[in-house]
Design a protein around this motif. Structure first.
Motif, mmCIF file in Angstrom:
data_model
loop_
_atom_site.group_PDB
_atom_site.id
_atom_site.type_symbol
_atom_site.label_atom_id
_atom_site.label_comp_id
_atom_site.label_asym_id
_atom_site.label_seq_id
_atom_site.Cartn_x
_atom_site.Cartn_y
_atom_site.Cartn_z
ATOM 1 N N UNK A 156 0.826 -1.208 0.000
ATOM 2 C CA UNK A 156 0.000 0.000 0.000
ATOM 3 C C UNK A 156 0.861 1.259 0.000
ATOM 4 N N UNK A 157 1.840 1.280 0.867
ATOM 5 C CA UNK A 157 2.492 2.560 1.161
ATOM 6 C C UNK A 157 3.309 3.125 0.014
ATOM 7 N N UNK A 158 3.895 2.242 -0.804
ATOM 8 C CA UNK A 158 4.722 2.756 -1.897
ATOM 9 C C UNK A 158 4.372 2.144 -3.238
ATOM 10 N N UNK A 159 3.223 1.450 -3.315
ATOM 11 C CA UNK A 159 2.714 0.911 -4.577
ATOM 12 C C UNK A 159 3.679 -0.068 -5.241
ATOM 13 N N UNK A 160 4.607 -0.630 -4.473
ATOM 14 C CA UNK A 160 5.514 -1.630 -5.052
ATOM 15 C C UNK A 160 4.832 -2.989 -5.117
ATOM 16 N N UNK A 161 4.870 -3.668 -6.281
ATOM 17 C CA UNK A 161 4.419 -5.055 -6.312
ATOM 18 C C UNK A 161 5.461 -5.919 -5.606
ATOM 19 N N UNK A 198 19.264 -0.671 4.489
ATOM 20 C CA UNK A 198 18.422 -0.740 3.297
ATOM 21 C C UNK A 198 17.226 -1.660 3.499
ATOM 22 N N UNK A 257 15.684 -1.744 6.705
ATOM 23 C CA UNK A 257 14.873 -0.997 7.669
ATOM 24 C C UNK A 257 14.045 -1.932 8.546
ATOM 25 N N UNK A 273 13.232 -1.920 11.545
ATOM 26 C CA UNK A 273 12.320 -1.320 12.525
ATOM 27 C C UNK A 273 10.927 -1.088 11.956
ATOM 28 N N UNK A 274 10.782 -1.148 10.637
ATOM 29 C CA UNK A 274 9.445 -1.024 10.058
ATOM 30 C C UNK A 274 8.532 -2.183 10.474
ATOM 31 N N UNK A 324 -7.128 1.413 -3.239
ATOM 32 C CA UNK A 324 -6.347 2.437 -2.528
ATOM 33 C C UNK A 324 -7.173 3.695 -2.305
ATOM 34 N N UNK A 381 -8.193 5.737 3.714
ATOM 35 C CA UNK A 381 -6.911 6.346 4.048
ATOM 36 C C UNK A 381 -6.324 5.583 5.227
ATOM 37 N N UNK A 394 3.847 -0.650 6.567
ATOM 38 C CA UNK A 394 4.716 -1.313 5.579
ATOM 39 C C UNK A 394 4.255 -2.728 5.264
ATOM 40 N N UNK A 426 19.124 -2.151 -2.898
ATOM 41 C CA UNK A 426 19.232 -1.064 -1.929
ATOM 42 C C UNK A 426 18.450 0.186 -2.307
ATOM 43 N N UNK A 460 6.566 3.458 -8.111
ATOM 44 C CA UNK A 460 5.676 2.980 -9.168
ATOM 45 C C UNK A 460 4.578 3.967 -9.499
ATOM 46 N N UNK A 461 4.233 4.854 -8.536
ATOM 47 C CA UNK A 461 3.110 5.740 -8.812
ATOM 48 C C UNK A 461 3.443 7.177 -8.438
ATOM 49 N N UNK A 486 -4.203 9.902 -8.207
ATOM 50 C CA UNK A 486 -3.011 9.057 -8.223
ATOM 51 C C UNK A 486 -2.879 8.475 -9.608
ATOM 52 N N UNK A 528 5.572 7.729 0.611
ATOM 53 C CA UNK A 528 6.327 6.724 -0.132
ATOM 54 C C UNK A 528 5.881 6.578 -1.574
ATOM 55 N N UNK A 529 5.070 7.524 -2.036
ATOM 56 C CA UNK A 529 4.860 7.694 -3.465
ATOM 57 C C UNK A 529 5.698 8.894 -3.898
ATOM 58 N N UNK A 585 16.964 4.324 2.644
ATOM 59 C CA UNK A 585 17.294 4.527 4.062
ATOM 60 C C UNK A 585 16.316 5.474 4.745
#
Lengths: 544, 544
Positions: free
Chosen positions: A369-374, A441, A443, A445-446, A464, A468, A481, B73, B78-79, B96, B154-155, B174
């Motif tokens: 969700x947070x960064x749209x990475x597959x 790299x 992270x 702690x997430x 999405x 929110x 994350x 790293x 993506x968006x 978005x 993170x977008x 990081x």
């Protein structure tokens, strides 16, 4: 006999720095448990020995974020071809077969990755050293290359010759090839060990491979391996102070590339349990599940191995059938645990999906969700020795009450998980996990925002734009994350894992640190509290 | 003015060890051309500056087998999300958008990879050093983290505030975040440079982001960048002894993450040409194509950049449209060359596929014949400075005569390619390519069996069981590592690249060392000789 309880400063002595010992040490160092590694060899394995990484082992190295160099430098074998000569026909190809068919295995990496055992050990040693623990330095090794016009050199090849016996070819990195040459079947009995020189074996191999030419440019490794099957009667002493893993626990043929794979997974199973017990977070009885689970797999392994050796001698049809019957097990994906302290098999629960307690997570793609990475959901949370609690909720809005009730219970400091999480926080404050520069790299702690004991993860089919982060209960907001949108693949993760869910339903899956499903259940909108009870009950059985 | 012809011992002096200079040096070192690298900084870039790798740049690093650590790293975006405040509404998300939609871009890696410029330089430096050439050692850098409750951290985020102007957020490795804060639009003119302190800019940013909180935990890099667009009038001197690449050639805004990407591709274009000319294998006129091709791209870039800056100021709708119109170009996939010495655009040739001269190869999946590995065909042949001649033959058996005639001509020592290949062999014997230990796992010699000038590759829809290697002409047998079965994807590579072919048809594609299609043609069964003539003609125009 009573022993003082261990604590997080207890040093674990790992005897043997092969794949199994190093896997154990690597995990323990990451978890922050002090380790001393002893090995009678002056250097790491320089050549030969076990080196076929099965699909599950590749996944394990990916979970550890240690697979890159092995994937870059290793050789991938996707198919196997069968060759035969009889009294009336010269050597000819009988057939070809995909090694790990998707419908039978369903592995994300459906191949054997051939990488020298020294490379595998090297990757583990590097990681251990990057976390400040020193082990024996590695050594260099040299190459050999066979010269042949045989056309299937870069498949895995099983050859059955009427006159000489069986040969198994395995392609290797750096243009090398390994041959397993059978020495016993010509005269029906074992060949005298003094006869088994490289020259004798090469002559046999040449004869079997005629009319193709076969010459050696150089020889990197020659070994003489007597096939025998045995499993240790116990994997630990009565006081659960001593554990055996790997070759010390099970011994069998090298044909199906199982040894190092199984050995490393022994350690993978043991390490997180030792961590929790040493930290005083789990009961000592947790350690008993190591023998229960891994001795069962060892028994499965030698049963399969005996059948596999027989099939190899019987020829292509028997071997192909043996592969089909056992391919999930061979791949490592099919190694499963029986009902027990950690594995709650409910015979009355039937889902439309692939997950079941005692088995591994099935691979699935989702969108973070947070960064749209597959991402591959089964790999996305790094290995920190935590459980994972996946909450699958197709429709977040319809299940608001469920999520509120469930999350309120999990964060309650008086709940079992709340109390144990506080203890875990204290323990990791006092004795932190072993850090490496590369963690920056990752992270880590997430994934410990809610608890060092578990990562909470929400998987939803909601879009999405439907909600929110601030609409979610706070411990889910803290788990941003591991909030996944279930829209990355044609078949959704939810459907793959537990089958279709209605908008007023949820599935909850407790996943162990080693990636095995511990327990699994389905709930409806009003059952948030009940679901929390069910989760608590699972952890109560082995946490202190 | 006449200059002595260079030879393979000519030292190339690379001035500037940023991404462009290092990319040039890295390529030349690999090709075996002596290099001296000069830079006025005592260390590599430690922080800030260009760091968005576009999809094509990721592909380039994959071709160099240097992408692993950057992928591990770096952060993948993506968006992009669009935020706005007006006089009547507080800051809110307007929309978005997927950054590189597959139907518009078709990139194998459809994201921006954000990795600090020092990481990119580090990867190139490591490779250069692994091949025995020394460059300035790298230095360490420190971290900062923004503290905010803004949900789209993170977008990639474009914010347009009615009161303060525009801000662009870019997530970073990081846990870091970069903000581009516009300083000119509030009062319609450029802000006094002395006013542009970190405190002033942070106050502006806080105002724009209200009601979300925005505090800085630490600041890693603060820069003040005046946007201007310019392109050098020449990219080389009259004698073609001096070439400029990267920032020296073109200058523009940093908004669309184009600078370092374009700069490195300048070098990627120049390096293989320098190699061939230095080795005496290509005419000096080949070097003139560098300016023709790269100055055209630089002009395209500043034209786009001016529009992009305007759109950024105009707001979300204009910016979204600007993205849609230019997304292929932004990704790097759409940088194309006009007709010229190396690019033979035939207006009369219409295929049903995506490939056209002057454009990059489209990504496609195939199965490597020899080891059944599924591979990305556009990446599978490592970067050795060679052309690639792809022969697409759906049905090998029907096209036997074609292949025999075509291959006979290519191997004929009196043909242009035959003669030049002999010269190339001599040149690389005398001055070999720069080797690294990791080459052992790449096995470059697999791709130079037929010629050091080109790799021959056959792509077929025939099944593995339809033919044996020994059925093929000998130079195709020697090209066994680049023989591909076109069965790895739902849409075949052949269909993607040139559309449907009949069983009595073939397509031939000349691909330049930098991955651009040089020329492309279709042939029928009896035209093997004619096809060979056509290939020879292409190379004759620039080889010696």
């Amino acid at each position: 006999m009573a022993h003082p309880s261990p604590d997080a400063s207890t040093t674990v002595v790992v005897v043997g720095a092969g794949p199994s010992g190093l896997m154990l040490a690597c995990n323990l160092v990451r978890y922050g448990i002090p380790v001393v590694i002893l090995d009678d060899r002056p250097d790491k394995t320089s050549t030969g020995k076990a080196d076929g990484m099965q699909p599950k082992t590749i996944e394990t190295f990916k979970q550890l974020r240690l697979a890159d160099s092995l994937l870059r430098n290793g050789v991938r074998v996707y198919d196997i071809s069968f060759w035969e000569s009889t009294e009336n026909t010269t050597l000819h190809r009988k057939g070809r077969q995909i090694h790990y068919p998707d419908h039978l295995v369903g592995a994300a990496d459906p191949y054997i990755l051939l990488a020298h055992q020294g490379m595998i050990e090297g990757v583990l040693i590097e990681d251990i050293e990057a976390r400040g623990v020193r082990v024996t330095r590695n050594s260099r090794f040299i190459a050999w290359v066979i010269d042949t016009d045989f056309p299937d050199l870069w498949s895995k090849v099983a050859v059955r010759s009427h006159s000489v016996g069986s040969i198994l070819w395995i392609p290797r990195e750096r243009n090398m090839t390994r041959l397993y040459v059978e020495l016993s079947s010509t005269e029906g009995e074992r060949v005298d060990k003094t006869k088994a020189t490289p020259e004798y074996v090469m002559a046999l191999a040449r004869k079997a491979m005629a009319p193709f030419k076969l010459e050696w440019k150089s020889i990197e490794w020659f070994g003489n391996y007597v096939v025998g099957q045995r499993v240790a009667s116990h994997f630990n002493d009565d006081d659960m102070q001593i554990f055996i893993a790997g070759d010390a626990g099970h011994c069998h043929s090298a044909l199906a590339a199982q040894g190092a794979n199984t050995s490393m997974h022994d350690s993978f199973n043991l390490a997180w349990k030792l961590n929790l017990v040493c930290r005083g977070l789990a009961k000592r009885s947790l350690l008993a599940t190591y023998e229960e689970e891994r001795r069962k797999v060892a028994m499965d392994l030698i049963r399969f191995d005996a059948e596999h050796c027989n099939a190899f001698e019987q020829g292509e049809v028997a071997l192909a059938k043996n592969f089909d019957d056992n391919i999930r097990f061979i791949s490592g994906v099919g190694a499963e645990y029986s009902s027990g302290l950690l594995t709650k098999i409910q015979s009355d629960l039937v889902t439309g999906g692939a997950l079941r307690p005692g088995a591994l997570l099935a691979p699935a793609k989702v969108t973070r969700y947070i960064d749209a990475n597959p991402v591959d959901i089964q790999l996305d949370i790094p290995m920190l020795g935590q459980f994972r609690i996946y909450v699958l909720v197709p429709d977040i809005l319809s299940m608001k009450n469920f999520l509120d009730a469930f999350c309120a219970r999990l964060k309650n400091p008086k709940s079992i998980l709340g109390r144990e999480s506080a203890l875990a926080q204290q323990s990791y404050n006092e004795t932190p996990r072993g850090k490496a520069a590369s963690d920056e790299y990752v992270q880590p702690q997430r994934y410990t925002t809610v608890s060092h004991l578990f990562t909470l993860s929400l998987v939803t089919k909601s879009s999405k734009s439907d909600f929110e982060l601030s609409d979610l209960p706070d411990i889910l907001q803290q788990s941003r994350w591991t909030l996944y949108l279930d829209n990355a693949d044609e078949k959704s993760c939810t459907d793959k894992w537990v089958g279709k869910l209605n908008s007023n339903e949820a599935a909850i899956i407790n996943v162990r640190p080693d990636g095995y499903v511990g327990s699994l259940s389905l709930w409806t909108e009003k059952e948030g509290d009940k679901a929390a009870d069910w989760v608590e009950e699972y952890y109560a059985s082995f946490l202190t």
